[in-house]
Design an enzyme around this catalytic site. Structure first.
Site, PDB file in Angstrom:
ATOM      1  N   ILE A  19       0.822  -1.201   0.000  1.00 50.69           N
ATOM      2  CA  ILE A  19       0.000   0.000   0.000  1.00 50.69           C
ATOM      3  C   ILE A  19       0.861   1.257   0.000  1.00 50.69           C
ATOM      4  O   ILE A  19       0.575   2.227  -0.710  1.00 50.69           O
ATOM      5  CB  ILE A  19      -0.954  -0.006   1.209  1.00 50.69           C
ATOM      6  CG1 ILE A  19      -2.022  -1.111   1.034  1.00 50.69           C
ATOM      7  CG2 ILE A  19      -1.620   1.355   1.395  1.00 50.69           C
ATOM      8  CD1 ILE A  19      -2.895  -1.334   2.255  1.00 50.69           C
ATOM      9  N   ASP A  38      11.803   3.272   4.206  1.00 52.66           N
ATOM     10  CA  ASP A  38      11.581   1.859   4.505  1.00 52.66           C
ATOM     11  C   ASP A  38      12.740   1.362   5.361  1.00 52.66           C
ATOM     12  O   ASP A  38      13.848   1.901   5.307  1.00 52.66           O
ATOM     13  CB  ASP A  38      11.479   1.037   3.221  1.00 52.66           C
ATOM     14  CG  ASP A  38      10.605  -0.193   3.396  1.00 52.66           C
ATOM     15  OD1 ASP A  38       9.493  -0.217   2.846  1.00 52.66           O
ATOM     16  OD2 ASP A  38      11.021  -1.136   4.111  1.00 52.66           O
ATOM     17  N   VAL A  65      11.012   3.230  11.676  1.00 56.05           N
ATOM     18  CA  VAL A  65      10.113   4.226  12.265  1.00 56.05           C
ATOM     19  C   VAL A  65       9.956   4.051  13.769  1.00 56.05           C
ATOM     20  O   VAL A  65       9.475   4.964  14.456  1.00 56.05           O
ATOM     21  CB  VAL A  65       8.718   4.213  11.594  1.00 56.05           C
ATOM     22  CG1 VAL A  65       8.827   4.530  10.116  1.00 56.05           C
ATOM     23  CG2 VAL A  65       7.997   2.897  11.828  1.00 56.05           C
ATOM     24  N   ASN A  91       2.369   4.819   7.197  1.00 55.75           N
ATOM     25  CA  ASN A  91       1.905   3.530   6.686  1.00 55.75           C
ATOM     26  C   ASN A  91       2.610   2.340   7.324  1.00 55.75           C
ATOM     27  O   ASN A  91       2.045   1.249   7.405  1.00 55.75           O
ATOM     28  CB  ASN A  91       2.105   3.498   5.168  1.00 55.75           C
ATOM     29  CG  ASN A  91       1.942   2.112   4.577  1.00 55.75           C
ATOM     30  OD1 ASN A  91       0.841   1.582   4.493  1.00 55.75           O
ATOM     31  ND2 ASN A  91       3.053   1.519   4.174  1.00 55.75           N
ATOM     32  N   SER A 143      -7.219   0.703  10.488  1.00 56.23           N
ATOM     33  CA  SER A 143      -7.801  -0.583  10.133  1.00 56.23           C
ATOM     34  C   SER A 143      -9.232  -0.643  10.653  1.00 56.23           C
ATOM     35  O   SER A 143      -9.543  -0.032  11.692  1.00 56.23           O
ATOM     36  CB  SER A 143      -6.997  -1.730  10.764  1.00 56.23           C
ATOM     37  OG  SER A 143      -7.687  -2.965  10.651  1.00 56.23           O
ATOM     38  N   TYR A 156      -3.062  -6.089  17.584  1.00 51.25           N
ATOM     39  CA  TYR A 156      -3.240  -5.371  16.319  1.00 51.25           C
ATOM     40  C   TYR A 156      -4.399  -4.385  16.431  1.00 51.25           C
ATOM     41  O   TYR A 156      -4.274  -3.207  16.053  1.00 51.25           O
ATOM     42  CB  TYR A 156      -3.498  -6.357  15.181  1.00 51.25           C
ATOM     43  CG  TYR A 156      -3.696  -5.689  13.833  1.00 51.25           C
ATOM     44  CD1 TYR A 156      -2.618  -5.153  13.137  1.00 51.25           C
ATOM     45  CD2 TYR A 156      -4.962  -5.598  13.260  1.00 51.25           C
ATOM     46  CE1 TYR A 156      -2.796  -4.543  11.908  1.00 51.25           C
ATOM     47  CE2 TYR A 156      -5.149  -4.995  12.030  1.00 51.25           C
ATOM     48  CZ  TYR A 156      -4.058  -4.469  11.361  1.00 51.25           C
ATOM     49  OH  TYR A 156      -4.246  -3.849  10.145  1.00 51.25           O
ATOM     50  N   LYS A 160      -4.114  -0.245  16.248  1.00 54.21           N
ATOM     51  CA  LYS A 160      -4.847   0.517  15.231  1.00 54.21           C
ATOM     52  C   LYS A 160      -5.903   1.427  15.869  1.00 54.21           C
ATOM     53  O   LYS A 160      -6.197   2.510  15.344  1.00 54.21           O
ATOM     54  CB  LYS A 160      -5.477  -0.423  14.219  1.00 54.21           C
ATOM     55  CG  LYS A 160      -4.464  -1.123  13.320  1.00 54.21           C
ATOM     56  CD  LYS A 160      -3.596  -0.124  12.567  1.00 54.21           C
ATOM     57  CE  LYS A 160      -2.662  -0.785  11.568  1.00 54.21           C
ATOM     58  NZ  LYS A 160      -1.805   0.191  10.856  1.00 54.21           N
ATOM     59  N   GLY A 193       2.980  -8.747   0.357  1.00 55.16           N
ATOM     60  CA  GLY A 193       3.224  -9.272   1.694  1.00 55.16           C
ATOM     61  C   GLY A 193       2.116 -10.200   2.153  1.00 55.16           C
ATOM     62  O   GLY A 193       2.374 -11.260   2.729  1.00 55.16           O
TER      63      GLY A 193
END
Length: 252
Positions: A19, A38, A65, A91, A143, A156, A160, A193
């Site tokens: 993405i 990255d 990051v 992202n 998400s 997760y 998010k 991925g």
């Protein structure tokens, strides 16, 4: 190439693939200069090459990051290359699903460091530049799990949800600086991925759950990001936009 983002400088974290890469390419086609950040140099370089192939200008940036110094260094390098950053896309994410009691401290810590702290470091790194420029746009990748219960996804979903909260609060705090903050919440999206861990049958099960009958593609998220970054969305801030084919509300 059109010109909806002409004159902007965009930093895209996790921009080397999936993405993030699609967003970086889309921004370039709309006239923005892009920094592709990255954790792996080869991914950053491939992402930058894709931006250039799309007709834009890009610089490859390598950093984690989760490390505040890395994010600040990337932001400074991008400013030196193209000028003040006016668009940030948070992202980058690192994730492991599984029963909570089986997840190690290291796994939980890394998910928080990359998925949430990385957003905060991004905010801190670009805010002075956006303030100097007189405007800015921040787009976080959240998400549907931020608002839905998810088996084997406690961490997760929690990360998010924190990103969604940081989006709303960031919009309230940064609005006075003419900075808008929004989030995109992708539904089932086919990326390289994801293809490594999901086979055709798994994708088909997901597709059957989507009301409009197809899976998401990175370009779907990229198109939404372009809209949010452009003047077309100048009165939109603090929102989390579900780009999920209707799956969230159909099954909530």
């Amino acid at each position: 190439m059109s010109e909806r983002l002409l004159g902007n400088v965009a930093l895209v974290t996790g921009g080397g693939q999936g993405i993030g890469r699609a967003i970086a390419e889309a921004f370039a086609r709309e006239g923005a200069k892009v920094g592709v950040l990255d954790i792996k140099q080869e991914f950053a370089e491939k992402g930058a090459e894709a931006v250039i192939a799309a007709g834009g200008e890009a610089v490859a940036l390598t950093g984690n990051v989760a490390n505040r110094d890395d994010v600040f260094a990337a932001a400074d390098a991008l400013k030196q290359a193209f000028g003040s950053i006016t668009i940030l896309v948070n992202n980058a994410m690192w994730n492991r699903y599984g029963p909570l009691e089986e997840q190690s401290e290291a796994t939980i810590g890394r998910m928080i460091d990359v998925g949430f702290k990385g957003v905060i470091w991004g905010y801190q790194a670009v805010l002075p530049q956006m303030r100097d420029a007189g405007h800015g746009v921040i787009i976080n990748i959240a998400s549907p799990s931020a608002v839905l219960a998810m088996k084997n996804g406690v961490m997760y979903s929690s990360v998010k949800a924190a990103v969604a909260a940081a989006t709303r609060s960031g919009a309230a705090e940064f609005g006075a600086m003419n900075i808008r903050v929004n989030a995109i919440a992708p539904g089932p999206t086919q990326t390289d991925g994801a293809n490594l861990v999901l086979d055709e049958q798994a994708w088909e099960r997901r597709r059957q759950r989507v009301p409009i009958g197809r899976l998401g593609q990175p370009e779907d998220m990229a198109n939404t990001a372009v809209f949010l970054a452009s003047g077309d969305a100048s009165f939109i801030t603090g929102e989390m936009i579900l780009v999920d084919g209707g799956i969230t509300y159909a099954f909530s």
